[in-house]
Design a protein around this motif. Structure first.
Motif, PDB file in Angstrom:
ATOM      1  N   ILE A 207       0.847  -1.186   0.000  1.00 31.19           N
ATOM      2  CA  ILE A 207       0.000   0.000   0.000  1.00 31.19           C
ATOM      3  C   ILE A 207       0.881   1.233   0.000  1.00 31.19           C
ATOM      4  O   ILE A 207       1.799   1.359   0.831  1.00 31.19           O
ATOM      5  CB  ILE A 207      -0.922   0.009   1.230  1.00 31.19           C
ATOM      6  CG1 ILE A 207      -1.760  -1.272   1.279  1.00 31.19           C
ATOM      7  CG2 ILE A 207      -1.822   1.234   1.214  1.00 31.19           C
ATOM      8  CD1 ILE A 207      -2.481  -1.473   2.573  1.00 31.19           C
ATOM      9  N   CYS A 208       0.612   2.119  -0.927  1.00 29.05           N
ATOM     10  CA  CYS A 208       1.315   3.403  -1.005  1.00 29.05           C
ATOM     11  C   CYS A 208       0.311   4.502  -0.717  1.00 29.05           C
ATOM     12  O   CYS A 208      -0.745   4.567  -1.359  1.00 29.05           O
ATOM     13  CB  CYS A 208       1.939   3.584  -2.382  1.00 29.05           C
ATOM     14  SG  CYS A 208       2.668   5.219  -2.643  1.00 29.05           S
ATOM     15  N   GLU A 209       0.624   5.374   0.259  1.00 27.15           N
ATOM     16  CA  GLU A 209      -0.264   6.462   0.638  1.00 27.15           C
ATOM     17  C   GLU A 209       0.493   7.779   0.609  1.00 27.15           C
ATOM     18  O   GLU A 209       1.615   7.858   1.124  1.00 27.15           O
ATOM     19  CB  GLU A 209      -0.842   6.253   2.038  1.00 27.15           C
ATOM     20  CG  GLU A 209      -1.698   5.022   2.184  1.00 27.15           C
ATOM     21  CD  GLU A 209      -2.264   4.883   3.580  1.00 27.15           C
ATOM     22  OE1 GLU A 209      -3.204   4.076   3.757  1.00 27.15           O
ATOM     23  OE2 GLU A 209      -1.775   5.561   4.504  1.00 27.15           O
ATOM     24  N   VAL A 210      -0.115   8.803   0.035  1.00 25.54           N
ATOM     25  CA  VAL A 210       0.440  10.160   0.034  1.00 25.54           C
ATOM     26  C   VAL A 210      -0.618  11.073   0.631  1.00 25.54           C
ATOM     27  O   VAL A 210      -1.737  11.155   0.124  1.00 25.54           O
ATOM     28  CB  VAL A 210       0.823  10.624  -1.382  1.00 25.54           C
ATOM     29  CG1 VAL A 210       1.273  12.072  -1.362  1.00 25.54           C
ATOM     30  CG2 VAL A 210       1.927   9.731  -1.943  1.00 25.54           C
ATOM     31  N   SER A 211      -0.256  11.761   1.723  1.00 24.47           N
ATOM     32  CA  SER A 211      -1.197  12.642   2.433  1.00 24.47           C
ATOM     33  C   SER A 211      -0.751  14.086   2.283  1.00 24.47           C
ATOM     34  O   SER A 211       0.455  14.382   2.281  1.00 24.47           O
ATOM     35  CB  SER A 211      -1.275  12.277   3.918  1.00 24.47           C
ATOM     36  OG  SER A 211      -1.654  10.928   4.083  1.00 24.47           O
ATOM     37  N   ASP A 212      -1.733  14.988   2.143  1.00 19.48           N
ATOM     38  CA  ASP A 212      -1.450  16.414   2.074  1.00 19.48           C
ATOM     39  C   ASP A 212      -2.584  17.154   2.756  1.00 19.48           C
ATOM     40  O   ASP A 212      -3.524  16.549   3.270  1.00 19.48           O
ATOM     41  CB  ASP A 212      -1.257  16.885   0.625  1.00 19.48           C
ATOM     42  CG  ASP A 212      -2.461  16.567  -0.250  1.00 19.48           C
ATOM     43  OD1 ASP A 212      -3.575  16.994   0.107  1.00 19.48           O
ATOM     44  OD2 ASP A 212      -2.297  15.903  -1.284  1.00 19.48           O
ATOM     45  N   THR A 213      -2.507  18.463   2.740  1.00 14.50           N
ATOM     46  CA  THR A 213      -3.514  19.276   3.434  1.00 14.50           C
ATOM     47  C   THR A 213      -4.623  19.756   2.513  1.00 14.50           C
ATOM     48  O   THR A 213      -5.495  20.518   2.936  1.00 14.50           O
ATOM     49  CB  THR A 213      -2.841  20.496   4.087  1.00 14.50           C
ATOM     50  OG1 THR A 213      -2.178  21.260   3.068  1.00 14.50           O
ATOM     51  CG2 THR A 213      -1.830  20.052   5.138  1.00 14.50           C
ATOM     52  N   GLY A 214      -4.618  19.347   1.256  1.00 13.38           N
ATOM     53  CA  GLY A 214      -5.661  19.760   0.335  1.00 13.38           C
ATOM     54  C   GLY A 214      -6.929  18.948   0.554  1.00 13.38           C
ATOM     55  O   GLY A 214      -6.919  17.858   1.114  1.00 13.38           O
ATOM     56  N   HIS A 215      -8.041  19.503   0.074  1.00 17.15           N
ATOM     57  CA  HIS A 215      -9.323  18.824   0.207  1.00 17.15           C
ATOM     58  C   HIS A 215      -9.963  18.551  -1.151  1.00 17.15           C
ATOM     59  O   HIS A 215     -11.134  18.193  -1.227  1.00 17.15           O
ATOM     60  CB  HIS A 215     -10.282  19.653   1.061  1.00 17.15           C
ATOM     61  CG  HIS A 215      -9.901  19.703   2.505  1.00 17.15           C
ATOM     62  ND1 HIS A 215      -8.966  20.597   2.988  1.00 17.15           N
ATOM     63  CD2 HIS A 215     -10.300  18.955   3.563  1.00 17.15           C
ATOM     64  CE1 HIS A 215      -8.832  20.419   4.293  1.00 17.15           C
ATOM     65  NE2 HIS A 215      -9.624  19.432   4.672  1.00 17.15           N
ATOM     66  N   THR A 216      -9.194  18.729  -2.219  1.00 20.13           N
ATOM     67  CA  THR A 216      -9.715  18.486  -3.561  1.00 20.13           C
ATOM     68  C   THR A 216      -9.162  17.172  -4.063  1.00 20.13           C
ATOM     69  O   THR A 216      -7.936  17.005  -4.164  1.00 20.13           O
ATOM     70  CB  THR A 216      -9.320  19.617  -4.526  1.00 20.13           C
ATOM     71  OG1 THR A 216      -9.812  20.858  -4.016  1.00 20.13           O
ATOM     72  CG2 THR A 216      -9.912  19.368  -5.906  1.00 20.13           C
ATOM     73  N   ALA A 217     -10.052  16.251  -4.384  1.00 19.46           N
ATOM     74  CA  ALA A 217      -9.622  14.930  -4.831  1.00 19.46           C
ATOM     75  C   ALA A 217      -9.382  14.937  -6.335  1.00 19.46           C
ATOM     76  O   ALA A 217     -10.109  15.579  -7.082  1.00 19.46           O
ATOM     77  CB  ALA A 217     -10.669  13.883  -4.479  1.00 19.46           C
ATOM     78  N   PRO A 218      -8.358  14.223  -6.791  1.00 17.82           N
ATOM     79  CA  PRO A 218      -8.124  14.132  -8.237  1.00 17.82           C
ATOM     80  C   PRO A 218      -9.161  13.228  -8.892  1.00 17.82           C
ATOM     81  O   PRO A 218      -9.790  12.388  -8.239  1.00 17.82           O
ATOM     82  CB  PRO A 218      -6.722  13.520  -8.321  1.00 17.82           C
ATOM     83  CG  PRO A 218      -6.602  12.704  -7.076  1.00 17.82           C
ATOM     84  CD  PRO A 218      -7.369  13.451  -6.020  1.00 17.82           C
ATOM     85  N   HIS A 219      -9.344  13.403 -10.197  1.00 13.45           N
ATOM     86  CA  HIS A 219     -10.317  12.604 -10.934  1.00 13.45           C
ATOM     87  C   HIS A 219      -9.613  11.928 -12.097  1.00 13.45           C
ATOM     88  O   HIS A 219      -8.779  12.524 -12.780  1.00 13.45           O
ATOM     89  CB  HIS A 219     -11.454  13.476 -11.469  1.00 13.45           C
ATOM     90  CG  HIS A 219     -12.277  14.097 -10.385  1.00 13.45           C
ATOM     91  ND1 HIS A 219     -13.212  13.404  -9.673  1.00 13.45           N
ATOM     92  CD2 HIS A 219     -12.278  15.361  -9.874  1.00 13.45           C
ATOM     93  CE1 HIS A 219     -13.769  14.194  -8.777  1.00 13.45           C
ATOM     94  NE2 HIS A 219     -13.210  15.388  -8.892  1.00 13.45           N
ATOM     95  N   LEU A 220      -9.966  10.677 -12.304  1.00  9.51           N
ATOM     96  CA  LEU A 220      -9.384   9.916 -13.388  1.00  9.51           C
ATOM     97  C   LEU A 220      -9.985  10.374 -14.710  1.00  9.51           C
ATOM     98  O   LEU A 220     -11.190  10.502 -14.845  1.00  9.51           O
ATOM     99  CB  LEU A 220      -9.674   8.421 -13.177  1.00  9.51           C
ATOM    100  CG  LEU A 220      -9.067   7.464 -14.196  1.00  9.51           C
ATOM    101  CD1 LEU A 220      -7.560   7.480 -14.086  1.00  9.51           C
ATOM    102  CD2 LEU A 220      -9.592   6.044 -13.956  1.00  9.51           C
ATOM    103  N   ARG A 221      -9.131  10.626 -15.697  1.00  8.42           N
ATOM    104  CA  ARG A 221      -9.617  11.006 -17.024  1.00  8.42           C
ATOM    105  C   ARG A 221      -8.607  10.566 -18.065  1.00  8.42           C
ATOM    106  O   ARG A 221      -7.453  10.245 -17.748  1.00  8.42           O
ATOM    107  CB  ARG A 221      -9.824  12.527 -17.122  1.00  8.42           C
ATOM    108  CG  ARG A 221      -8.554  13.351 -17.069  1.00  8.42           C
ATOM    109  CD  ARG A 221      -8.859  14.838 -17.164  1.00  8.42           C
ATOM    110  NE  ARG A 221      -7.649  15.653 -17.154  1.00  8.42           N
ATOM    111  CZ  ARG A 221      -6.997  16.015 -18.252  1.00  8.42           C
ATOM    112  NH1 ARG A 221      -7.433  15.628 -19.434  1.00  8.42           N
ATOM    113  NH2 ARG A 221      -5.905  16.762 -18.172  1.00  8.42           N
ATOM    114  N   ARG A 222      -9.053  10.550 -19.305  1.00 10.83           N
ATOM    115  CA  ARG A 222      -8.160  10.223 -20.417  1.00 10.83           C
ATOM    116  C   ARG A 222      -7.644  11.523 -21.031  1.00 10.83           C
ATOM    117  O   ARG A 222      -8.430  12.369 -21.443  1.00 10.83           O
ATOM    118  CB  ARG A 222      -8.889   9.407 -21.487  1.00 10.83           C
ATOM    119  CG  ARG A 222      -9.199   7.986 -21.040  1.00 10.83           C
ATOM    120  CD  ARG A 222      -9.810   7.184 -22.189  1.00 10.83           C
ATOM    121  NE  ARG A 222     -10.070   5.811 -21.800  1.00 10.83           N
ATOM    122  CZ  ARG A 222      -9.189   4.819 -21.899  1.00 10.83           C
ATOM    123  NH1 ARG A 222      -7.985   5.068 -22.384  1.00 10.83           N
ATOM    124  NH2 ARG A 222      -9.515   3.598 -21.535  1.00 10.83           N
ATOM    125  N   ALA A 223      -6.366  11.653 -21.062  1.00 10.54           N
ATOM    126  CA  ALA A 223      -5.777  12.863 -21.619  1.00 10.54           C
ATOM    127  C   ALA A 223      -5.812  12.799 -23.143  1.00 10.54           C
ATOM    128  O   ALA A 223      -5.660  11.737 -23.744  1.00 10.54           O
ATOM    129  CB  ALA A 223      -4.333  13.029 -21.143  1.00 10.54           C
TER     130      ALA A 223
END
Length: 880
Positions: A824-840
């Motif tokens: 399990i890899c976890e990266v924590s930060d202080t932001g509250h905006t979640a990224p969204h999966l999309r096709r570039a």
């Protein structure tokens, strides 16, 4: 088309012209004497006169063309101008399409016509009229359209003057009405028994047309019913449109009426609306009498004036109907409404919440369509009028969907062999009865070819009896009712399968976890229902965490089991969103409250339904729910929990051997809505034991909940070293020694901690170089864990997640690797905006990182914390 010249009106404008006309609009034809370009020719075709309009059209001044042959202006060989001497018939005009040269050199396509003039001293002469060809063709098309509207259009047209009296009608209106004697009549005098159906309009056409004449606002598709002279015995329905007529100067000439007979379409829509309403109203419960009431509420008075529902007595007992039997002598009346008075009279007109009906189910003159005619339940919910021994009554058996119980008010209703109901059951087909005016329609209630009963529709005092067009509607209404009644019958036979349903809804293959060991037991109640709504669950969460759930749906039977299944599914879905316990319960409470509101607003929840007292709640109805949800993190040993009206758990400290009940704020039961839930956080040493249970385990007739909780705590303390499965058995045996009065569920959980060497945590800075540092740190730890096969993937995942955090968040960033059953890899930060999966897209500079992470890992997601968010990704470990 023009209105008669009576001194008050002028010529009507062409079709398509706007009211008032645009400033440059000219309503005269191209060859009108005031508009056409004209020239006078002598017998040889030489121009001897040149009009100002000709100069404007072709640009030539009189001095340029006078004395010249007119043919010199024609440039196309196919349309060479013919001299007057060559024209056959001296008194006939000849029209030609020519191309003539303008003074500026361009070619003008024109239409010409030549008329003979009286001979003078200079000999025979001709008048040549010239007009633009495109304008002429457009004008002729408009004229053809106007002729078509007058003689060939299927739309009825009538023109009314400013006094709203008929001055002209077209051929379609004559064919539709069978007469043309309408001159001088008002709009409401053209048909008998006229009635405006559309809501929001005045009650008469004259008032509507007066408004159109005054305001200029057109009226489109106003529905109007009446009896035309050609068919004085039947109602017709028209779709009417009205618009104001004005001349070129804006003077109002009157109103134009367009009508289309939509009787068939209107009646078809009425029948379709009836079936749509039945689809949402009939069969809202497993109650036979209520289903019969719902059918009556839909059919009366729009389709019939009265409805009776008779069922085969075996169906009321829950037995399967037998194919090939008529059952005429075994029918039992479960619902009846009285035959209504003639439309518009009697207490039922307007008292039912729906209008009376006209021919073949159409609304009668007293029933305007739209909002003015509400389509609510049409019929009383209680007893109406006794057409049988139990008219309108709701039996105790029907309330539970079962058969007739001892003392039931239902009684047999015998029918003679030649009665429509008996013939209907014998043949399995609808029967129309009543002679030429068929006022009774009997339709069989059948399922899989076997008789359930018969529904009888009655019409009294209507202009139109039942006919062949009504048979499909009645058949569909009864077919929907038959399905619902058969479902209610099956309900009494399905209690034996309820326990299997309950067990199928409970978790059967719970996951094997590093975080906890667990065991569980479920005991159904020993009552007649045999099934309830208690449940438990163990849910894997991100970061090696685990969600623990226990809940209780109050009540027994299929309703409680189904509610339990929905709640358990909802909890699993919400838990996978990594919600905090208090937030999860809030979301769950919102879902239950919303579902309850929708059920209360459903068409089946009608005012006037038989009310239940506190002791009348059926055993198979769920009336509430409680829940406890906890999240345990084996990396930190922290357990957060919240509860909604549920008993708090018992927690055993393995090192001390003491059992405590944590102070978890109780919170309201689920479904009350609007009240907050609170979480409690506990630090649990490794080996701690958590007992989550429903109140059926600790509550009994001879024991209060506190006493039962004390007994459970003592048992856990005395046998804490035993296997969890054995400990579950001991607890159930000790706390429930006799018959089970209520469902009971027990979930025992023993906690573990991840070894410190299996968790790596680093705090990162905010500089761009931190992504490379994070990759290096992760690579070294992966190598130390002997997971070299995952090194490349892990570096990419770490790089993408850390880069996103550094780019889009602020404040400190933390990287954590957990070596559990997965990496399990976890990266924590202080932001509250979640990224969204999309096709570039191909030309996008970024946007592919998260897509790569999703493709290279088993699972990924985002969970929010008090200080920000954590984005995590899991990779399967390589085989040993």
């Amino acid at each position: 088309m023009t209105a008669p010249d009576d001194g008050r009106t002028g010529p009507a404008r062409p079709a398509g012209a706007a009211a008032g006309g645009a400033p440059d609009t000219d309503f005269r034809g191209p060859f009108d004497a005031t508009r056409a370009a004209t020239a006078v020719l002598d017998a040889d075709g030489v121009v001897i006169g040149w009009g100002a309009a000709a100069q404007r059209l072709l640009g030539h001044e009189p001095g340029d063309v006078l004395g010249r042959p007119v043919g010199s202006l024609v440039v196309d060989r196919a349309g060479v101008y013919q001299a007057a001497a060559d024209l056959p018939g001296a008194a006939r005009a000849r029209r030609q399409v020519l191309h003539m040269r303008h003074r500026d050199g361009r070619i003008v396509r024109v239409v010409t016509t030549t008329l003979p003039l009286a001979h003078g001293e200079a000999g025979p002469a001709r008048l040549l009229a010239v007009a633009d060809a495109d304008e002429t063709e457009h004008w002729e098309a408009l004229q053809a359209m106007l002729r078509g509207l007058a003689t060939q259009s299927p739309v009825g047209l009538a023109i009314y003057d400013t006094d709203l009296r008929v001055v002209w009608t077209n051929s379609a209106l004559y064919r539709e009405m069978g007469t043309s004697q309408y001159a001088g009549l008002g709009p409401d005098d053209m048909v008998a028994s006229g009635q405006v159906l559309s809501a929001g309009y005045p009650p008469t056409l004259e008032e509507t047309m007066r408004r159109v004449l005054t305001t200029g606002e057109a009226v489109i598709e106003l529905h109007y019913r009446g009896r035309p002279p050609v068919d004085p015995d039947h109602d017709h329905v028209w779709s009417c449109s009205y618009y104001r007529l004005s001349d070129a100067d804006g003077t109002h000439l009157g109103v134009c009426e367009e009508t289309v007979d939509i009787t068939d379409r209107y009646l078809a829509k009425q029948r379709l609306d009836l079936l749509v309403r039945a689809g949402g109203t009939v069969g809202t419960s497993l109650d036979m009498s209520r289903t019969a009431r719902e059918l009556s509420a839909v059919a009366v008075p729009r389709f019939a004036d009265g409805v009776t529902v008779d069922l085969v007595d075996a169906v009321l007992r829950g037995d399967a109907p037998v194919s090939g039997t008529t059952g005429a002598a075994r029918l039992v009346r479960v619902w009846s409404t009285p035959a209504a008075a003639p439309p518009g009279t009697g207490p039922r007109a307007g008292a039912e919440g729906a209008p009376a009906t006209g021919p073949a189910g159409a609304a009668s003159p007293a029933a305007p369509e739209g909002p003015a005619a509400p389509e609510g339940p049409a019929g009383p919910e209680g007893p109406a009028t006794p057409e049988g021994p139990a008219a309108g009554a709701v039996s105790p058996a029907a309330r539970t969907g079962g058969g007739a119980r001892p003392g039931s008010a239902h009684q047999h209703v015998p029918y003679p062999a030649d009665a429509p109901q008996a013939r209907c059951l014998a043949t399995g087909r609808p029967v129309l009865d009543g002679g030429p005016a068929a006022a009774t329609l009997a339709v069989p209630l059948r399922t899989d070819g076997a008789p359930l009963g018969v529904v009888t529709f009655h019409r009294r005092g209507r202009a139109a009896p039942f006919d062949a067009d009504d048979l499909p509607v009645a058949d569909e209404l009864v077919a929907r009712t038959a399905v619902s009644i058969d479902n209610a019958r099956r309900f009494t036979r399905e209690h034996s399968a309820a326990l299997a349903l309950q067990h199928s809804l409970l978790p059967r293959n719970l996951p094997s976890l590093t975080a906890v060991d667990f065991a569980h037991r479920y005991l159904p109640a020993d009552g007649k229902s045999g099934v309830g709504g208690d449940w438990f669950d163990v849910i894997t969460l991100s970061g090696a965490r685990v969600g623990l759930v226990v809940g209780d749906v109050v009540g027994h039977g299929l309703g409680a089991a189904a509610t339990m299944g929905r709640l358990r599914t909802s909890v699993r879905v919400l838990a996978r969103q990594d919600l905090a316990p208090d937030e999860l319960l809030t979301r769950l409470d919102d879902l239950i409250t919303q579902a309850a509101d929708e059920e209360a607003a459903a068409p089946g929840s009608v005012t006037g339904a038989p009310a239940h007292g506190p002791g009348d709640i059926p055993d198979d109805q769920a009336v509430g729910a409680t829940c406890l949800y906890a999240v345990y993190d084996p990396a930190s040993g922290l357990c957060r929990m919240a509860r909604a009206g549920h008993p708090a758990p018992a927690v055993l400290d393995a090192s001390r051997g003491t059992v405590t009940v944590p102070d978890v704020p109780a919170g309201p039961p689920l479904g009350l809505g609007g009240l907050p839930f609170e979480s409690t956080e506990l630090h649990l040493p490794e080996g701690s034991l958590i007992a989550l249970f429903t109140d059926g385990l600790v509550r009994g007739r001879a024991r209060d909940p506190e006493g039962g909780l004390d007994d459970l705590s003592a048992l856990l303390a005395d046998h804490r070293d035993r296997p969890l499965s054995e400990l579950c058995d001991r607890a159930v045996t000790a706390l429930i020694p006799g018959p089970v009065e209520d469902d009971a569920a027990l979930l025992l959980v023993r906690t573990r901690l991840l070894p410190p060497g299996r968790v790596a945590r680093w705090d990162l800075g905010t500089g761009p170089e931190e992504a490379g540092r994070a990759r290096a740190l992760a690579a070294r730890r992966i190598a130390a864990w002997g997971l070299d096969e995952l090194a490349f993937t892990t570096e990419i995942v770490v790089s993408e997640l850390v880069t996103n955090a550094l780019r889009y968040a602020s404040g400190p960033v933390q990287l954590r690797l957990i070596h559990d059953r997965t990496l399990i890899c976890e990266v924590s930060d202080t932001g509250h905006t979640a990224p969204h999966l999309r096709r570039a897209a191909m030309d996008d500079e970024g946007g592919r990182g998260l897509f790569l992470v999703a493709q290279m890992t088993q699972h990924w997601g985002t969970r929010y914390t008090a200080t920000g968010k954590t984005i995590w990704a899991e990779q399967a470990l390589p085989p040993p």
